[in-house]
Design an enzyme around this catalytic site. Structure first.
Site, mmCIF file in Angstrom:
data_model
loop_
_atom_site.group_PDB
_atom_site.id
_atom_site.type_symbol
_atom_site.label_atom_id
_atom_site.label_comp_id
_atom_site.label_asym_id
_atom_site.label_seq_id
_atom_site.Cartn_x
_atom_site.Cartn_y
_atom_site.Cartn_z
ATOM 1 N N HIS A 19 -10.956 -3.178 2.961
ATOM 2 C CA HIS A 19 -10.902 -2.737 4.360
ATOM 3 C C HIS A 19 -11.766 -1.574 4.682
ATOM 4 O O HIS A 19 -11.788 -1.230 5.891
ATOM 5 C CB HIS A 19 -9.218 -2.279 4.907
ATOM 6 N N ASP A 20 -12.221 -0.649 3.844
ATOM 7 C CA ASP A 20 -13.131 0.484 3.946
ATOM 8 C C ASP A 20 -14.477 0.339 3.743
ATOM 9 O O ASP A 20 -15.412 1.153 3.874
ATOM 10 C CB ASP A 20 -12.566 1.649 2.897
ATOM 11 N N GLU A 60 -6.381 3.874 -6.071
ATOM 12 C CA GLU A 60 -7.678 4.026 -5.507
ATOM 13 C C GLU A 60 -7.988 5.454 -5.986
ATOM 14 O O GLU A 60 -7.488 6.336 -6.018
ATOM 15 C CB GLU A 60 -7.768 4.109 -3.960
ATOM 16 N N ASP A 94 -3.117 4.554 -2.269
ATOM 17 C CA ASP A 94 -4.138 5.111 -1.584
ATOM 18 C C ASP A 94 -4.437 6.483 -2.023
ATOM 19 O O ASP A 94 -3.825 7.554 -2.339
ATOM 20 C CB ASP A 94 -3.797 5.274 0.058
ATOM 21 N N ASP A 115 0.792 -1.170 0.115
ATOM 22 C CA ASP A 115 0.105 0.118 -0.166
ATOM 23 C C ASP A 115 0.889 1.255 -0.094
ATOM 24 O O ASP A 115 1.864 1.401 0.715
ATOM 25 C CB ASP A 115 -0.877 -0.053 1.218
#
Length: 574
Positions: free
Chosen positions: A340-341, A266, A205, A101
């Site tokens: 995870h979100d 993302e 991210d 990430d």
């Protein structure tokens, strides 16, 4: 960028690990790198090709690792650099690649760059971040009226310099100033640091927030006023800025083109037009984007995710089909329902009660049958569900806690109503520890987990799933294996069928003389569809299904059991 005719990541399946919640090796209640290493054979058996690892860098954990204080150090709770290198070696020994990430829209306020930047306006690191003076004559005197993603203003006062700094998320996550070439060089250097260690790529991210909408006078504009009060929704103001493509192409030129790696950005608020530009094989900068359009379909239009509404299947068909169609010839899709979100898709779009297994398999069939690279989030392959939160004290996520405080304390909304939204959409739903066995705490830890394990671990756990050939786990194994065996799953063109059916999602994939039909009943009851013309009068075989196979007549309708999913294969020469 890999410019071979068929890059390896197009036929891969990615498995996301949230390290804090995956496996704890030392009993401190926090998942760690040795814990991940101990479970690599489990992942190898599942069949995944790539592991995406959520942040493991040094962090004060204001946002569970997405606030980084040192990009080249491992968080001690997770282990050491030696633990990381051993884990990477063991992944590669099993044919599993690693995608890290990359969080470079912002840092932690404890990063040394920001510690220096906030000391004075003359500090060499001051321009690593985004600063603005108070605006005289308005109350409050904030530079813009933007509301942060985690509530409150995006601006935080810094006394030593007499300025505000920008933070699109927590006030402890100051945004980097990508207009500063020194910032970009630092980002490129840290990417090389990990790629030179053997890392195989990056998930980036909120990468489409790095270019801010600067005005000619060097200021940022106010957000449109859409509600009473000073603060207005500001998240969209920082998306898809004017220099985004420039920054990403520079990253490709300076770093990515020199490595055989995979990249996924993302990109909340991304359009298919932007995705085509960014992920074009020849001219683009990245391999894939995570888009969020389908993740907003169970929220009230124009409202935040906490304003709940039931999913309209027609909306899902339109959205996913548009992304399939618009990226059919240029670009590449990432395929997901969980991360995870996001809350657990099984509880969100399926049935976590009577038809838990069937609906988990159905949702998996829907996603893995499409064109793109599928992502599996830890526990998804077990059919893990949302947590039955009863009070806010059970939650840890900063977004959830801030929303609850604002709603209950700030606006006087009934606690029960707010907790209903938390149970449906809270990010902690996906962050509860992985359920490995029936041992205390689901076998995740011998200590007290940082976040409680879902009490259903006695029924839903990896040991039971691996032992049961009819489990969700083995269904995922079959889907992953089919992607290796059937080129039509990787390269076949997508076509939506029976678009008006309110209960069933049906689409076809076509490659040469191959046809693959994917049929998914979204209802907890029987449903009927018109028999697709592709299979009328043609010999076909069932390659996968989530109910026992049964004989079907040659009628003009096809009857489906609750949450039934089918993959049917035929050749046009039959």
């Amino acid at each position: 960028m890999n410019l071979n005719p068929s890059p390896w990541w197009q036929s891969s399946v990615v498995y996301q690990i949230y390290p804090r919640s995956f496996c704890d090796s030392n009993g401190d209640g926090i998942g760690d790198l040795p814990g991940i290493t101990s479970k690599l054979d489990y992942l190898k058996t599942l069949g995944v090709d790539i592991v995406w690892l959520s942040p493991i860098y040094q962090s004060p954990n204001d946002d569970n690792g997405y606030d980084i204080s040192d990009y080249r150090a491992i968080m001690p709770e997770f282990g050491t650099m030696q633990d990381f290198e051993h884990m990477l070696e063991q992944m590669h020994a099993r044919g599993i690649r690693l995608m890290m990430d990359l969080v470079v829209n912002h840092t932690s306020d404890e990063h040394e760059w920001f510690r220096q930047a906030r000391l004075s306006r003359d500090n060499p690191y001051h321009d690593f971040y985004i600063w603005a003076d108070p605006v005289e004559g308005r109350e409050p005197n904030h530079p813009t009226n933007w509301e942060a993603a985690f509530n409150g203003s995006v601006w935080e006062w810094n006394e030593p310099t007499g300025e505000y700094f920008l933070h699109m998320f927590s006030k402890r996550q100051p945004d980097l100033n990508w207009e500063n070439p020194r910032v970009r060089r630092e980002v490129h250097n840290l990417m090389r640091f990990w790629l030179d260690k053997g890392v195989d790529g990056f998930r980036m991210d909120v990468i489409n927030m790095i270019s801010k909408p600067w005005q000619p006078d060097g200021t940022l504009p106010d957000a449109p006023r859409v509600r009473p009060g000073f603060l207005q929704p500001g998240f969209g103001m920082s998306l898809n800025g004017p220099r985004l493509q420039d920054f990403l192409l520079e990253m490709k030129q300076e770093v990515l083109r020199h490595y055989d790696c995979v990249t996924v950005g993302e990109a909340p608020g991304a359009t298919t037009e932007l995705a085509r530009v960014i992920t074009d094989r020849e001219q683009g900068a990245l391999d894939m984007l995570f888009q969020f359009e389908h993740m907003h379909l169970d929220a009230q239009p124009g409202q935040s995710k906490w304003h709940l509404k039931a999913l309209d299947l027609s909306d899902l068909k339109v959205t996913l089909s548009r992304w399939q169609d618009d990226l059919a010839e240029s670009g590449w899709n990432s395929l997901y329902l969980n991360n995870h979100d996001q809350p657990r898709s099984l509880s969100r779009f399926g049935c976590d009660g009577q038809y838990r297994v069937e609906s988990a398999k159905m949702l998996a069939t829907l996603i893995h049958g499409m064109k793109g690279t599928p992502y599996v989030y830890q526990g998804e392959e077990l059919g893990m569900t949302n947590f039955p939160f009863q009070s806010i004290e059970e939650c840890q996520d900063i977004e959830t806690l801030n929303m609850y405080a604002d709603a209950v304390t700030g606006r006087g909304i009934d606690r029960a109503e707010v907790m209903q939204a938390v149970r449906a959409k809270g990010r902690d739903n996906s962050r509860t520890p992985m359920q490995w066995t029936t041992a205390p705490h689901g076998g995740f830890s011998t200590g007290i987990p940082w976040l409680a394990v879902n009490p259903n671990f006695t029924e839903i756990n990896a040991a039971a799933a691996v032992a049961d050939e009819e489990s969700v786990y083995h269904y995922y194994r079959s889907l992953i294996e089919l992607r290796r065996e059937m080129p039509v799953l990787v390269h076949g063109q997508y076509a939506l069928l029976d678009a008006e059916n309110p209960d069933v999602y049906v689409y076809a994939r076509a490659l040469g003389d191959e046809r693959l039909l994917v049929i998914c009943n979204f209802r907890a009851r029987e449903a009927t569809i018109a028999t697709p013309s592709d299979i009328v009068g043609r010999a076909y075989r069932r390659v996968l299904g989530n109910w026992p196979e049964r004989s079907r007549d040659a009628s003009q309708t096809l009857a489906l059991r609750p949450f039934e999913a089918l993959m049917l294969h035929a050749r046009v020469t039959d």
